[in-house]
Design an enzyme around this catalytic site. Structure first.
Site, PDB file in Angstrom:
ATOM      1  N   GLU A 165       0.730  -1.412  -0.027  1.00 23.89           N
ATOM      2  CA  GLU A 165       0.109  -0.041   0.015  1.00 23.89           C
ATOM      3  C   GLU A 165       0.745   1.132  -0.170  1.00 23.89           C
ATOM      4  OE1 GLU A 165      -2.785  -0.297   3.188  1.00 23.89           O
ATOM      5  OE2 GLU A 165      -3.271  -2.432   2.664  1.00 23.89           O
ATOM      6  N   ASN A 206       2.271  -5.262  -3.093  1.00 22.59           N
ATOM      7  CA  ASN A 206       0.628  -5.529  -2.764  1.00 22.59           C
ATOM      8  C   ASN A 206      -0.304  -4.225  -2.352  1.00 22.59           C
ATOM      9  OD1 ASN A 206      -1.493  -7.624  -1.900  1.00 22.59           O
ATOM     10  ND2 ASN A 206      -1.228  -6.944  -0.015  1.00 22.59           N
ATOM     11  N   HIS A 242     -10.506  -6.016  -2.018  1.00 20.54           N
ATOM     12  CA  HIS A 242     -11.417  -5.729  -1.081  1.00 20.54           C
ATOM     13  C   HIS A 242     -12.504  -4.870  -1.897  1.00 20.54           C
ATOM     14  CE1 HIS A 242      -8.932  -7.197   2.234  1.00 20.54           C
ATOM     15  NE2 HIS A 242      -8.215  -6.297   1.862  1.00 20.54           N
ATOM     16  N   GLU A 270      -6.540 -10.576  -0.954  1.00 16.91           N
ATOM     17  CA  GLU A 270      -7.236 -10.433   0.327  1.00 16.91           C
ATOM     18  C   GLU A 270      -8.454 -10.215  -0.346  1.00 16.91           C
ATOM     19  OE1 GLU A 270      -5.627  -7.092   2.379  1.00 16.91           O
ATOM     20  OE2 GLU A 270      -3.502  -7.507   2.025  1.00 16.91           O
ATOM     21  N   ASP A 272     -12.422 -10.144  -0.507  1.00 13.64           N
ATOM     22  CA  ASP A 272     -13.713 -10.138   0.023  1.00 13.64           C
ATOM     23  C   ASP A 272     -14.500  -9.160  -0.673  1.00 13.64           C
ATOM     24  OD1 ASP A 272     -12.979  -7.694   1.102  1.00 13.64           O
ATOM     25  OD2 ASP A 272     -12.274  -8.752   3.034  1.00 13.64           O
TER      26      ASP A 272
HETATM   27  O1  G3I Z   1      -4.273  -7.365  19.060  1.00 11.99           O
HETATM   28  C1  G3I Z   1      -5.284  -6.413  19.367  1.00 11.99           C
HETATM   29  C2  G3I Z   1      -5.665  -6.934  20.792  1.00 11.99           C
HETATM   30  O2  G3I Z   1      -4.935  -7.187  21.870  1.00 11.99           O
HETATM   31  C3  G3I Z   1      -6.968  -5.737  21.474  1.00 11.99           C
HETATM   32  O3  G3I Z   1      -7.609  -6.255  22.225  1.00 11.99           O
HETATM   33  C4  G3I Z   1      -7.887  -5.567  20.165  1.00 11.99           C
HETATM   34  C5  G3I Z   1      -8.814  -4.614  20.231  1.00 11.99           C
HETATM   35  O4  G3I Z   1      -9.217  -3.845  19.319  1.00 11.99           O
HETATM   36  O5  G3I Z   1      -7.136  -5.158  19.010  1.00 11.99           O
HETATM   37  C6  G3I Z   1      -6.199  -6.020  18.606  1.00 11.99           C
HETATM   38  O6  G3I Z   1      -5.560  -5.347  17.407  1.00 11.99           O
HETATM   39  C7  G3I Z   1      -6.444  -5.432  16.101  1.00 11.99           C
HETATM   40  C8  G3I Z   1      -5.471  -6.509  15.395  1.00 11.99           C
HETATM   41  O7  G3I Z   1      -6.452  -6.208  13.852  1.00 11.99           O
HETATM   42  C9  G3I Z   1      -5.824  -7.817  15.388  1.00 11.99           C
HETATM   43  O8  G3I Z   1      -6.813  -8.517  15.527  1.00 11.99           O
HETATM   44  C10 G3I Z   1      -6.296  -4.092  15.697  1.00 11.99           C
HETATM   45  O9  G3I Z   1      -7.080  -3.349  16.766  1.00 11.99           O
HETATM   46  C11 G3I Z   1      -7.051  -3.926  14.176  1.00 11.99           C
HETATM   47  O10 G3I Z   1      -6.612  -2.595  13.921  1.00 11.99           O
HETATM   48  C12 G3I Z   1      -6.322  -4.943  13.470  1.00 11.99           C
HETATM   49  O11 G3I Z   1      -6.941  -4.759  12.155  1.00 11.99           O
HETATM   50  C13 G3I Z   1      -6.191  -5.345  10.967  1.00 11.99           C
HETATM   51  C14 G3I Z   1      -5.820  -4.389  10.173  1.00 11.99           C
HETATM   52  O12 G3I Z   1      -5.316  -4.979   8.953  1.00 11.99           O
HETATM   53  C15 G3I Z   1      -5.092  -3.247  10.316  1.00 11.99           C
HETATM   54  O13 G3I Z   1      -5.288  -2.198   9.319  1.00 11.99           O
HETATM   55  C16 G3I Z   1      -6.907  -6.537  10.557  1.00 11.99           C
HETATM   56  O14 G3I Z   1      -7.327  -7.636  11.670  1.00 11.99           O
HETATM   57  C17 G3I Z   1      -6.354  -7.189   9.286  1.00 11.99           C
HETATM   58  O15 G3I Z   1      -7.345  -7.959   8.517  1.00 11.99           O
HETATM   59  C18 G3I Z   1      -6.085  -5.955   8.445  1.00 11.99           C
HETATM   60  O16 G3I Z   1      -5.428  -6.265   7.169  1.00 11.99           O
HETATM   61  C19 G3I Z   1      -5.224  -5.536   6.050  1.00 11.99           C
HETATM   62  C20 G3I Z   1      -4.063  -5.952   5.406  1.00 11.99           C
HETATM   63  O17 G3I Z   1      -3.045  -6.185   6.172  1.00 11.99           O
HETATM   64  C21 G3I Z   1      -3.637  -5.038   4.341  1.00 11.99           C
HETATM   65  N1  G3I Z   1      -4.810  -4.820   3.489  1.00 11.99           N
HETATM   66  C22 G3I Z   1      -5.842  -4.245   4.081  1.00 11.99           C
HETATM   67  C23 G3I Z   1      -6.491  -5.357   5.233  1.00 11.99           C
HETATM   68  C24 G3I Z   1      -7.716  -4.794   5.890  1.00 11.99           C
HETATM   69  O18 G3I Z   1      -7.775  -3.677   6.370  1.00 11.99           O
END
Ligand code: G3I
Length: 464
Positions: A165, A206, A242, A270, A272
């Site tokens: 990105e 990516n 996405h 990715e 969806d």
């Molecule tokens: O690990 C913490 C946990 O300890 C806490 O309790 C919880 C509370 O919100 O947050 C957890 O962290 C989260 C993490 O995912 C793990 O679940 C973050 O808040 C959350 O922001 C994070 O989101 C991820 C996101 O990337 C971040 O931008 C998504 O799971 C993940 O699927 C998403 O993936 C991205 C790709 O890497 C790049 N392309 C877009 C895609 C979707 O956004």
């Protein structure tokens, strides 16, 4: 579909055993179907087309046995959804932690799945310390990060999302900390460092909103072209995909092709396809059409090497937390039932299904039974029936009946309770899946024997 032979058949048997384990995990005892009785998985169908079909996953879900039964059996590729990112892998400067990502890689290895690494350089999910690194030191810090992370996974990761990105929608560079402190050269430097750390991994750039031809994908195209001209080691581009219901870009296949023509591989990384929730039959049908379009576009270009969904179940998707009111973007529902989008991919990858739908009902409500033969071979077949509440009020039970006219039998059956009387098969809900909200669905499956013709019967659903 004829019976698979040799190693493929053993893989199918293992996949079936895992799927049955998943059924047991939600509370119903069933007999294991014979090894003859497995329908192919998306991973197996993709492999037959020289592709992979995978899913991203994250660590918390590895403790859910119903989830892992599907993850471990249906897909032949896994992407580490979060825990290779900097905040997990280098939480403080120079201190590397691979504990969580190692768990996902070990899961993949235990299930014969290839791994896409994600991601070595990204502006998001960076620990705070990175922003404080002096400009003159950040290139060294980035190289050290790549050397350690890609080095740790050397030989275990087949693709790396090296840089993620880096472009804005208008094709200019995103002003990330790496862009601001290192400058335009940081992307090329990241690819060179990744090649040195793991010479055999395929190195990908990516991004999202680059699925069609537009200003952002043009910028990506120009960068890849210039990298190829300069000998910067890039092997592929990832189109995240996405997508939004009904909005698959019309230029998707053409776009994949233009990158392939530059001499790089392309992956859908990715996937969806989100909708306003709740789901309904019309949205499901559109989503199935969209998944089919994406799958066909990849299959149409030889260098499109595979497709990854960004997790597989609507219960474990990032969408609802980021786009309130939207979701249902994946190919399994929250209860791990296969959705119409699953079957669209299944068919696009060459799997055979046959569908008939009949509606009936009582109590002023109603339900439909959609019957599919999902696998057929000499002497046996596997069927699945999806029951949908088509009424306006919640139902508390359902019954599906059909007649086997050609001497077929129904053997092992899961997610329902069956009785057979002569040629008539009756399946009632199990104690956990009779209660369906309006438009709710549940699916039961079975294996059986057939010695000759196995026409799709008329399956009749009643709400009782
Ligand atoms: O690990 C913490 C946990 O300890 C806490 O309790 C919880 C509370 O919100 O947050 C957890 O962290 C989260 C993490 O995912 C793990 O679940 C973050 O808040 C959350 O922001 C994070 O989101 C991820 C996101 O990337 C971040 O931008 C998504 O799971 C993940 O699927 C998403 O993936 C991205 C790709 O890497 C790049 N392309 C877009 C895609 C979707 O956004």
């Amino acid at each position: 579909m004829s019976a698979p032979a040799g190693r493929a058949r053993r893989v199918l048997a293992a996949a079936t055993a895992a799927a049955v384990t998943g059924t047991l995990a939600v509370g119903m005892a069933v007999a294991a179907p014979s090894s003859e009785a497995a329908a192919p998985t998306l991973g197996q169908l993709a492999a037959a087309k020289g592709r992979y079909f995978g899913s991203a996953t994250d660590n918390p879900t590895l403790n859910n046995s119903a989830y892992t039964a599907v993850l471990g059996s249906e897909f032949d590729q896994i992407t580490v959804g979060n825990t290779q990112k900097w905040m997990y892998s280098e939480p403080s400067r120079g201190r590397f932690d691979f504990t969580q990502a190692d768990q996902i890689v070990a899961f993949a290895q235990a299930h014969d799945q290839i791994v896409r690494g994600h991601t070595l350089v990204w502006h998001n999910q960076l620990p705070d310390w990175v922003n404080g690194v002096p400009a003159g030191e950040l290139l060294g810090v980035m190289r050290n990060h790549i050397a350690n992370v890609a080095g740790h996974y050397r030989g275990k990761v087949v693709h790396w999302d090296v840089v993620n990105e880096a472009f804005e929608e208008d094709g200019t560079r995103r002003q990330s900390v790496f862009q601001q402190k290192i400058g335009d050269s940081y992307i090329a430097e990241a690819f060179k460092a990744a090649r040195a750390a793991d010479p055999n991994a395929k190195l990908y750039y990516n991004d999202y909103n680059v699925e069609g031809i537009n200003a952002k994908s043009d910028a990506m195209y120009n960068m890849v072209k210039s990298f190829k001209q300069q000998g910067i080691p890039i092997d592929g581009v990832g189109l995240q995909a996405h997508l939004i219901l009904g909005q698959v870009p019309g230029t998707l296949q053409q776009n994949i092709k233009r990158f392939a023509d530059l001499g790089v591989d392309v992956a859908i990384t990715e996937l969806d396809i989100r909708m306003r929730t709740p789901r309904d039959a019309a949205k499901d049908a559109q989503q199935a059409a969209d998944y089919r379009t994406v799958t066909n576009a990849c299959l149409a270009v030889t260098r499109c090497v595979g497709i990854t969904v960004w997790d597989f179940s609507d219960g474990y998707s990032w969408i609802p937390s980021v786009f309130p009111g939207e979701g249902a973007a994946l190919i399994y529902d929250e209860n791990f039932n296969k959705k119409p989008s699953y079957w669209a991919v299944y068919e696009a990858l060459g799997g055979t299904t046959t569908t008939t739908t009949t509606t009936t009902g009582n109590n002023g409500t109603g339900c439909t039974a959609t019957y599919r033969v999902v696998g057929q071979w000499n002497g046996g077949y596997q069927g699945e029936v999806t029951v949908r509440n088509t009424g306006a009020v919640r139902i508390t039970g359902w019954t599906v009946k059909w007649t086997l006219a050609q001497g077929q039998t129904v053997g092992s059956l899961w997610n329902g309770v069956s009785t057979t009387s002569g040629q008539e098969v009756t399946v009632r809900n199990a104690n956990y899946n009779g209660n369906l909200a309006p438009n709710g669905t549940t699916t039961f499956g079975f294996t059986g024997s057939s010695t000759g013709a196995n026409p799709v019967p008329t399956a009749v659903c009643t709400t009782a």
